[in-house]
Design a protein around this motif. Structure first.
Motif, PDB file in Angstrom:
ATOM      1  N   GLY A  84       4.185   4.979  -1.608  1.00 31.82           N
ATOM      2  CA  GLY A  84       3.464   6.127  -2.161  1.00 31.82           C
ATOM      3  C   GLY A  84       4.411   7.062  -2.904  1.00 31.82           C
ATOM      4  N   THR A  98       0.869  -1.182   0.000  1.00 36.94           N
ATOM      5  CA  THR A  98       0.000   0.000   0.000  1.00 36.94           C
ATOM      6  C   THR A  98       0.902   1.227   0.000  1.00 36.94           C
ATOM      7  N   PRO A  99       0.327   2.421  -0.267  1.00 36.40           N
ATOM      8  CA  PRO A  99       1.164   3.640  -0.267  1.00 36.40           C
ATOM      9  C   PRO A  99       1.919   3.827   1.046  1.00 36.40           C
ATOM     10  N   ARG A 121       5.197   5.619  -6.314  1.00 40.29           N
ATOM     11  CA  ARG A 121       4.106   5.841  -7.268  1.00 40.29           C
ATOM     12  C   ARG A 121       4.140   7.275  -7.823  1.00 40.29           C
TER      13      ARG A 121
END
Lengths: 78, 579
Positions: free
Chosen positions: A63, A20-21, A66
């Protein structure tokens, strides 16, 4: 599963759902300096892009990765 | 599978948890760069092949200390295979390029380490970089001189020490190009001078070495005919209408056949698996002058209308080899997928390419690496082809015993013959079916055992059709004055079914009795493939004396009782003893 998720899950040995971020070196013991290099080179190879050294060193979480990928004009969900 | 898949496997393997599966293998890697990715790739590839690696990684920049020190972690790990790979490049200063004494020291340490180490030491020649300080005038360049000296002396070390071999990583770099193989940012930022692609390719190269050492060897190439061995369809164009000859694309098929012939001459067995009429195929062999491969080069010809997957097990049975030692080459993707699905043991390379790629793809298969080639290797392909003719005789003989008589088998038994040690080590590494312990041994180990009083018996078999060479081995290590252990008893599948094993063990037992031994302890370790060896123990009448927790069973054979019994005695085999 996106390419980024697959790379992080494989290299760090964590479940895909854990990518996850918020995933970071602080909460993931296997995200050490050696695996960080493998992450960097595998992402660059898979997305055909290149990160500057400072950019790579500034990464503090999934995150951030990304965001960095998006800033290179690549799709982080590819 | 890609590098990422192997990294995942390595990650899971290292995390552990449940007890690890597979056969254990101790490995060590010695490099002068950050080698964590290399380590992960090797661990993942081993895990993928059912090997349980225990890998020791020399700490960064500690290679000299670890090679020198007899108490180092490297020495204590006592690896089955040690990989030594150093990078030298003109883009950064290293001990190698800064100090001319350094390579002498490294070579000295490699040699001394290899002398005291019983496992294999796989070294690498230094790779010449594409750019040099003084341009291309190699004669005056100190850097290229350094590399040449190192490589020459490494070659000399490998010649002298049987457990040392030299690999050429330059081959990988030539294939992918230096720009793709090197990572200059990695070099300066992380002391990791290689791209992930190169590390992947190097790890694969090492795996072929690991497989060879563990006896995973491809022995046989099974070939489709139409559009594989020649262009076009012989059933439609006739024997002279197929594409084969001096012009493109016929010359590409011809060169492919030429490479196949070279493999045949080096001992690889060739076979045909084709949906065709045999009469059409025979016409090609008889009438087409461009055929490089003749019918006599093939040990088995399955030309019929069965599926390819039906034919392959029959070919394996006919040749008495395992499916896992076969490679199947076919241009038709449907046939390839069928074989892959039904016979996953068979190696089926992708063959989606124009014919000009065939010869290159075959050479690039990485399936036939051999550390050493023995006389027997060189003759194997021809021997299997002769076996096809021998089988023809077998169908005429009414009983097996009578057939064996017509063969006039002769067995010559030798003891501790130094010239045969290479062959003995090779047999321990390759023999799976008739092998009581499936214990793999290196030349160095065998030499050590002989020095310690061990007895290495070898049997050379011949019959009316020719010689099979050294195909039976027994390694005996004394326990005390009366008892000896049969640590290895094996026989190549090439001579199975002839009763040679019984005549051989009788000759060995007689010699042991002469030397004062009364009893032979026979350890038996069951494997997936060694059922024939278990049958042999039953025929022998040996009694299970002890069942060890490791799964090993110890049998005890009193020599006097055995020699006076009739167990497995074959009158038709003549035994010559040169003990």
């Amino acid at each position: 599963m996106s390419i980024l998720t697959r790379i992080f899950s494989s290299v760090l040995g964590v479940d895909e759902s854990a990518v996850t971020p918020a995933l970071s070196p602080e909460n993931t013991p296997s995200w050490d300096s050696l695996n960080a290099i493998i992450l960097l080179t595998e992402i660059e190879k898979a997305l055909d892009t290149r990160f500057e050294y400072e950019e790579a060193m500034a990464i503090k979480s999934f995150g951030d990765v990304r965001a960095l990928v998006a800033s290179k004009g690549k799709n982080p969900d590819a | 599978m890609e590098l990422l898949d192997y990294i995942r496997l390595a990650q899971e393997y290292e995390k552990g948890g449940e007890p690890k599966q597979g056969e254990p293998l101790r490995l060590a890697i010695v490099t002068n760069f950050t080698d964590d990715l290399l380590k992960k790739a090797i661990i993942g590839m081993c895990a993928a092949e059912g090997i349980r690696p225990d890998l020791y990684q020399v700490p960064f920049k500690q290679y000299l200390f670890e090679l020198k020190n007899p108490d180092s972690g490297l020495a204590k790990h006592n690896a089955d295979i040690v990989f030594v790979f150093f990078d030298i490049n003109p883009y950064t200063v290293s001990e190698f390029s800064a100090d001319t004494e350094h390579i002498s020291g490294v070579l000295y340490d490699i040699e001394r380490y290899s002398r005291s180490h019983t496992g294999a030491v796989v070294t690498h020649a230094l790779v010449m970089p594409s750019t040099l300080q003084h341009g291309r005038l190699l004669k005056e360049d100190s850097f290229s001189g350094l590399i040449r000296t190192y490589n020459e002396r490494l070659g000399a070390i490998a010649k002298e020490h049987k457990n040392v071999s030299v690999l050429d990583a330059g081959r990988i770099i030539r294939v992918m190009g230096e720009r793709r193989a090197r990572d200059l940012r990695g070099l300066y930022a992380f002391s990791h001078p290689w791209s992930n692609d190169f590390i992947f390719a190097l790890a694969r190269e090492w795996m072929t070495h690991i497989r060879t050492m563990r006896g995973v060897v491809y022995k046989c190439i099974v070939l489709d005919l139409d559009n594989t061995l020649w262009g076009g369809i012989v059933g439609e164009t006739g024997p002279l209408g197929i594409e084969l000859g001096a012009e493109y694309p016929g010359n590409a098929y011809r060169e492919f056949q030429r490479v196949l012939l070279q493999y045949h001459e080096r001992g690889v067995i060739l076979a045909v698996n084709s949906r065709n009429n045999m009469a059409d195929v025979d016409e090609v062999f008889d009438k087409n002058p461009h055929m490089v491969l003749k019918k006599s080069h093939f040990a088995s010809l399955a030309v019929n209308w069965n599926t390819k997957a039906e034919n392959l097990p029959r070919i394996a049975e006919e040749l008495n080899i395992g499916l896992s030692s076969m490679i199947f080459i076919d241009d038709d993707p449907v046939n390839r997928d069928l074989v892959r699905a039904q016979l996953p043991e068979v190696l089926v390379p992708d063959w989606n390419m124009p014919p000009e790629e065939y010869a290159h793809a075959l050479l690039n298969l990485d399936a036939f690496h051999a550390q050493t080639l023995t006389e027997e290797d060189l003759q194997r392909g021809a021997m299997y082809a002769a076996e096809r003719e021998r089988k023809a005789l077998q169908t005429k003989a009414p009983t097996l015993e009578e057939y064996l008589k017509t063969l006039r088998i002769e067995l010559t038994v030798s003891l501790n013959a130094a010239v045969l040690i290479t062959r003995v080590a090779q047999l321990t590494q390759k023999t799976n079916q008739f092998n009581l312990s499936t214990r793999r041994s290196t030349e160095k180990e065998i030499e050590t055992w002989i020095q310690e009083g061990g007895l290495v018996f070898t049997g050379d078999v011949r019959d009316t059709f020719g010689s099979y060479g050294v195909t039976v081995v027994a390694i005996i290590r004394p326990v005390d004055a009366e008892t000896a252990t049969l640590t290895t008893l094996l026989m190549s599948c090439r001579v199975m079914g002839r009763g040679v094993e019984h005549s051989f063990l009788r000759a060995v037992a007689a010699e042991l009795q002469k030397r004062g031994f009364a009893r032979l302890t026979i350890p038996f370790i069951q494997s997936k493939k060694n059922a024939p060896a278990a049958d042999f123990l039953r025929e022998l009448g040996a009694e299970a004396a002890e069942q060890k927790e490791s799964g090993e069973t110890l049998y005890s054979l009193p020599l006097a009782g055995y020699l006076s019994s009739a167990a497995g005695s074959h009158s038709s085999i003549r035994v010559h003893s040169v003990l």
